[in-house]
Every structure is written in C-alpha cells, then in structure tokens.
Design a protein around this motif. Structure first.
Motif, mmCIF file in Angstrom:
data_model
loop_
_atom_site.group_PDB
_atom_site.id
_atom_site.type_symbol
_atom_site.label_atom_id
_atom_site.label_comp_id
_atom_site.label_asym_id
_atom_site.label_seq_id
_atom_site.Cartn_x
_atom_site.Cartn_y
_atom_site.Cartn_z
ATOM 1 N N LYS A 155 60.991 63.338 28.796
ATOM 2 C CA LYS A 155 61.399 64.256 29.856
ATOM 3 C C LYS A 155 60.907 65.672 29.591
ATOM 4 O O LYS A 155 60.604 66.411 30.524
ATOM 5 C CB LYS A 155 62.912 64.230 30.027
ATOM 6 N N TYR B 166 57.759 65.358 31.903
ATOM 7 C CA TYR B 166 58.320 65.792 33.174
ATOM 8 C C TYR B 166 58.404 67.307 33.264
ATOM 9 O O TYR B 166 57.815 67.921 34.163
ATOM 10 C CB TYR B 166 59.701 65.179 33.407
ATOM 11 N N ARG C 289 57.014 68.106 36.804
ATOM 12 C CA ARG C 289 57.923 68.906 37.619
ATOM 13 C C ARG C 289 57.211 70.048 38.327
ATOM 14 O O ARG C 289 57.524 70.362 39.487
ATOM 15 C CB ARG C 289 59.077 69.451 36.765
ATOM 16 N N MET D 92 54.388 60.598 36.511
ATOM 17 C CA MET D 92 54.872 60.137 35.213
ATOM 18 C C MET D 92 53.988 59.037 34.641
ATOM 19 O O MET D 92 53.792 58.960 33.412
ATOM 20 C CB MET D 92 56.315 59.659 35.341
#
Length: 595
Positions: free
Chosen positions: A489, A493, A498, A534
């Motif tokens: 993450k 991400y 993001r 991802m």
C-alpha cells in the motif's frame, strides 16, 4: 446478535462499489485456534479492521467483531447503515459486548469513540449525550458506559482494553455538511494557544473554562477566524462532551474492581503549537493509572492494544529487550508532519517506554532488534544539487544498514517517517536492493502520526511471538499478510497509483477523490483504474517479497534466526472502504512457505 469471527469479517468487509455488500471469500486458509478477543473497532477503515485481524491472528488470537453496519461510517451522500444511520449504532454494540460476556469471552478491546458516538468521525461533532433505544425510548452514552464497565468488571478474569482519543483540532470534511472552509477555520481556532492549566487537583471543568481564551487570557472572537458564534458553540460542545465522557471513564477505572482494565488514549491530528488540545492532554495524563498510557496516534490504538495484550500473556514483561535506533535524514528532533504534537524522536521514545523496550544506539551490536527510521531531509538553505545529494545519501545509507543487518541475521523494524519527501526514490531503492520480506514490520502509509505506533506494535509483537518458539502456519501467513499489506500500500498505492487516481477522478470524471458520491461518479471505472494501476505497480515489489525469506523462529541465547522462503503472492478483490481514494483494501492470497 450474531458475532462475526475473522474469516467472515474479511470476506464481508466492504464493497467494490463501496456500499456494504458481501464479497467472494478466498480459498480456505488454515485456521488460528487460539483465545478469542471481542473487538469493537473505531470504524471500518482497513487500519481498524483487517490489519487488526492480521495482527491478532499472527499472535494466535481469534478476533470476534460485531456486524459491519453497527460500526461503519458513511460520508455525506453515501448509503447509510440500516437506511438511516450515518455512523455506528452504540446500543447494538453495547448489547453485542454483553452477548460476548454471556458466552464466556474474557478478552476485550473496545473503542470508546465507537461505543459513545458511533465512530471517530462522529465523535468530533456529536454534542448531545442521548442515544435511542430500538423500539422506543432513549438512554445516554454515559449511562451505557457505566453499565457496560460495571458488567465487565464483575468477572475478575476479564482483561479489558479501553481505547479513547483526544479530539483533533477540527471536525471532518464531508461529514454532516462539514466543508473545507469550515475545517480550516475551526482548525485555526483550535490551534491558538490557551492559558496553561492552574496547579493543583484538576477536573475537566478546569479545561473547559479556558476553551474560549487565548494564551494571554483574552476572549477569542469567532469572527476573527471567519466563524459564527453558533459554529464555535457547536465545536466546543462536541469537545466538552467528549472530554466529559473521558473523565467519567477514567474516574470509574480508578475505583476498586477495575484493576484488570487498561486505558490507552491516542492524540488525534494535532499540532506542535500550544493548541486547545494541550490542556486536555495534560488533564487526561494526570488521571492515568500505572499501566495506562496516552500516546500520539489514534488509528494505531488497536495495534498497540493487541500487542500489549499478547506481551502480557506471553511473559514479555519478564524479558529485557534492547532496541538499537538509527535515524536517517537529520530531522528526528522535529515533528514528522504538521499534525503531530512532539518531535519524532520523543514519540519513538514514548512508545519504547510503553512497550518496555530499552533504547541503544543503532549498530552497537548489543541490540536484539534494530529500528531504522527515515525522517524528512535536513536540507533547509541548500542548493538543489546539494539537497538532492543529501537526500540520496540519507536513504542509500539506510538501505545499506538494512542489508548489513540482514546479513547478520538481526531483526529489523523499518519506519518511513519522511512524509513523501524523497518521492519514489526510497521505495525503489528498497525494492531493488533490500530483502523486504525479512522485516519484522514496516510502516509508512497514511498519517505520519501513526507510523511509529504501527511499526513498533507490529515489530515488537512479532519479536515476542518468535521468541516463544515454533509458530503455526496460520500465524505465519497472517504475519506475512500484514507485512505485505503495509509495504504494497505504501510503495505501490500511495506513491504511484493514488496520484494517478486523484487526477483521473478530478479531471476525467469530474468528481471528488474524497467522496465518490458527492457528486456521484462511475465507481466501476475508478475500480478498474485501481486494478490496472496496482497490477503494474506491484510487479517488482511482489517479486522482491516472493524471493525473500521471513524469520520464523528466533533463539535469544544464540541470536540465530530460523527462516522460510515466501511463496507466491496474489492480490485480488480491490476496494475503497470509504468510497474515497485516500486508502484501499485488498485480499492477499499466499502460496506455501518453504522452510
């Protein structure tokens, strides 16, 4: 009311489209067959649900939780719980806890913001104490708390952790009509210094009398902050209610019969300035008993409670554990971000004291565990060339130290408290040169105020578990999930996907990344964009983990580590728990480990 044990919690957690719905469960995993903890989460974000699940399972615990709709938070415009509630349901949670007690549970971790107000976000704006009872009638938060604590105190075999918080400086944007302008104005109002508390015995009322004064004792004028009298009155009423409930709880556990209760209070988004929180913090700290604690961070409270519960039951308190600490970047004497209340090194030291760990200089050769911390770079006043060189030296030195400790079989806890100051360079260097799967723990995702507590609770809990001897396959797999979840993450991400999603939602879809329902956008398109991003960004990190070894045993007398090779890792069922781009959830499927 039916309780939900972990596997169901993960399978049913939340939505691909982000309204509550059931997802397809993973292949059956080996089950953890240990003691059960009844857990009332702060809310339904990943740090308060699945990551607590992973940590508990990695230590041999089973986690029982209420129904999702009883602790879920819905932002403005999003589908509500039971078609009417925007927050959790305190009455249902109260009765659920009593059900667990009736069934013989004797371990509890209870988030008081959820039990009092229906969740963290709701606790920042609730001004009344009244709680409706299904079928008619009302009670109050204080009465429910008194009744619940009294009931749990009747069984001296119960171990109860009560999690509470110091309210942050402003309520939440996008909840009950709160706007960014409201947030900024109220945060500015809350950040103003207040007069110091008088000496002597204190009560919460002493704190409240100073809410509307500046540090010189002069009245604060709401208009100076662009606020109305009504806005300030509502803001202070929420603070006053929350502080009064904390005071009542602390006074209760100070009485006889509550020795098996522990209180852990977290400081929500804060400021190094002499803000409205300072007197609240000082008062609450003055009311703590031995064994209670007040620390930076709220979303890591459950991690700390699970870790401390395990340490107490595993004999950790009888051990002497030394941790070497090394900072890279040069700004450990400052807060890691604008929302923390103390310098980073002081917060680390507070957490070490909480976990009973002795601090040593990093790399001394005498430490049981090494903690490596990347801070923001100390580059003020430097040219761009010199700044770039200083930054590169900081993270490359850290990576070199990490490799050295790996070669020596020294367990490592890694904390990225740089708040993105190095771009993607640090994560890329780790992926290309280090063995990520050998870490005891890693934290760098989300708010800087929680990275210390997250990394240290996971790392020390893992170390304590390893020193007990052989661990089960189910426990190993749960540990691997929590480490992989944190790394993926953050590396993939937060630092890559993001940023793309934020632009895609704003520009291509004309929406708000902080709430996919205001205005309502094509959530399926956002999900597909997430999955595609991802899939690309995780490839190298997954390969690093898959070729890594993890520590599966630890001989304290010799310092030797038993190791196992990670197997295949697959990611699926991506979702946005709060229908916003800030955080994501995903399921992590693991292949067989090779010992």
């Amino acid at each position: 009311m039916k309780k939900r044990i972990l596997a169901a919690a993960l399978a049913c957690l939340l939505l691909a489209g982000c309204a509550p719905e059931t997802t397809v469960p993973l292949e059956e995993e080996p089950a953890v067959d240990g003691p059960e903890i009844a857990y009332v989460p702060l809310d339904d974000r990943p740090d308060n649900v699945e990551r607590v699940v992973y940590l508990a399972q990695s230590l041999g615990y089973r986690l029982a939780m209420p129904e999702l709709a009883d602790y879920r938070t819905a932002l403005d415009g999003q589908p509500k719980n039971y078609d009417s509630l925007q927050c959790g349901n305190p009455w249902s949670l109260y009765t659920w806890v009593l059900d667990q007690e009736a069934e013989g549970c004797d371990r509890y971790i209870l988030s008081l913001d959820q039990l009092h107000s229906g969740g963290l976000v709701s606790s920042r704006c609730v001004t009344e104490d009244e709680i409706p009872i299904p079928g008619g009638g009302t009670t109050s938060s204080s009465e429910l708390m008194d009744s619940l604590l009294s009931a749990l105190a009747q069984d001296e075999n119960n171990v109860v952790w009560l999690l509470d918080s110091v309210m942050r400086l402003a309520p939440t944007v996008g909840y009950q009509g709160g706007t960014l302008e409201d947030y900024n104005a109220l945060r500015a109002y809350g950040a103003v210094g207040r007069p110091a508390l008088p000496a002597g015995d204190l009560e919460a009322s002493d704190v409240r009398t100073l809410y509307q004064q500046d540090s010189g004792g002069e009245p604060l004028n709401p208009a100076d902050f662009g606020l109305t009298e009504e806005q300030v009155a509502s803001y202070l009423a929420a603070r006053s209610r929350k502080l009064a409930l904390s005071e009542r709880m602390l006074h209760t556990v100070q009485c006889g019969g509550y020795e098996h209760f522990r209180v852990l209070i977290g400081i929500d988004d804060s400021s190094e300035e002499e803000s409205i929180q300072k007197n609240e913090i000082a008062y609450l700290r003055s009311q703590l008993r031995e064994g209670d604690a007040l620390l930076s961070g709220v979303d890591d409270l459950a991690f700390k409670a699970v870790a401390k519960l395990y340490m107490a039951e595993s004999g950790w308190d009888s051990q002497t554990v030394h941790a070497g600490i090394t900072y890279f970047g040069g700004t450990e004497d400052r807060p890691a971000c604008a929302y923390d209340y103390k310098p980073l090194n002081e917060i680390v030291e507070e957490h070490l004291e909480f976990f009973g760990v002795h601090q040593l200089s990093g790399g001394s050769g005498a430490a049981d565990v090494e903690i490596l911390v990347l801070t923001q770079p100390n580059v003020e006043g430097m040219s761009q060339t010199e700044s770039d060189r200083r930054k590169k030296n900081a993270y490359t030195n850290l990576v070199d130290w990490m490799k050295t400790f790996r070669n020596r079989q020294v367990p490592v806890i890694l904390i990225d408290a740089s708040n993105g100051a190095y771009g993607n360079d640090f994560q890329q260097a780790l992926t290309e040169e280090a063995e990520l799967g050998y870490l005891l723990s890693y934290a760098g995702f989300l708010d800087m105020a929680i990275v210390t507590g997250t990394a240290l609770s996971h790392g020390f809990a893992r170390y304590a578990h390893l020193t007990r001897g052989e661990t089960s396959d189910a426990e190993e797999r749960a540990f691997a999930r929590t480490l992989a979840d944190s790394i993926l993450k953050d590396f993939c991400y937060k630092h890559v996907v993001r940023e793309d999603l934020l632009a895609y939602i704003r520009i291509d879809l004309g929406g708000d990344p902080n709430n996919f329902w205001a205005p309502e956008i094509d959530r399926e398109a956002v999900l597909k964009r997430l999955e595609s991003g991802m899939e690309q960004s995780t490839r190298k990190v997954l390969k690093n983990l898959e070729r890594s070894k993890l520590i599966v045993s630890l001989d304290q007398s010799t310092g030797n580590c038993g190791e196992a090779k990670w197997g295949k890792i697959e990611l699926e069922n991506y979702r946005f728990p709060w229908d916003r781009a800030f955080e994501i959830s995903m399921d992590i499927r693991l292949g067989a480990f090779e010992k």
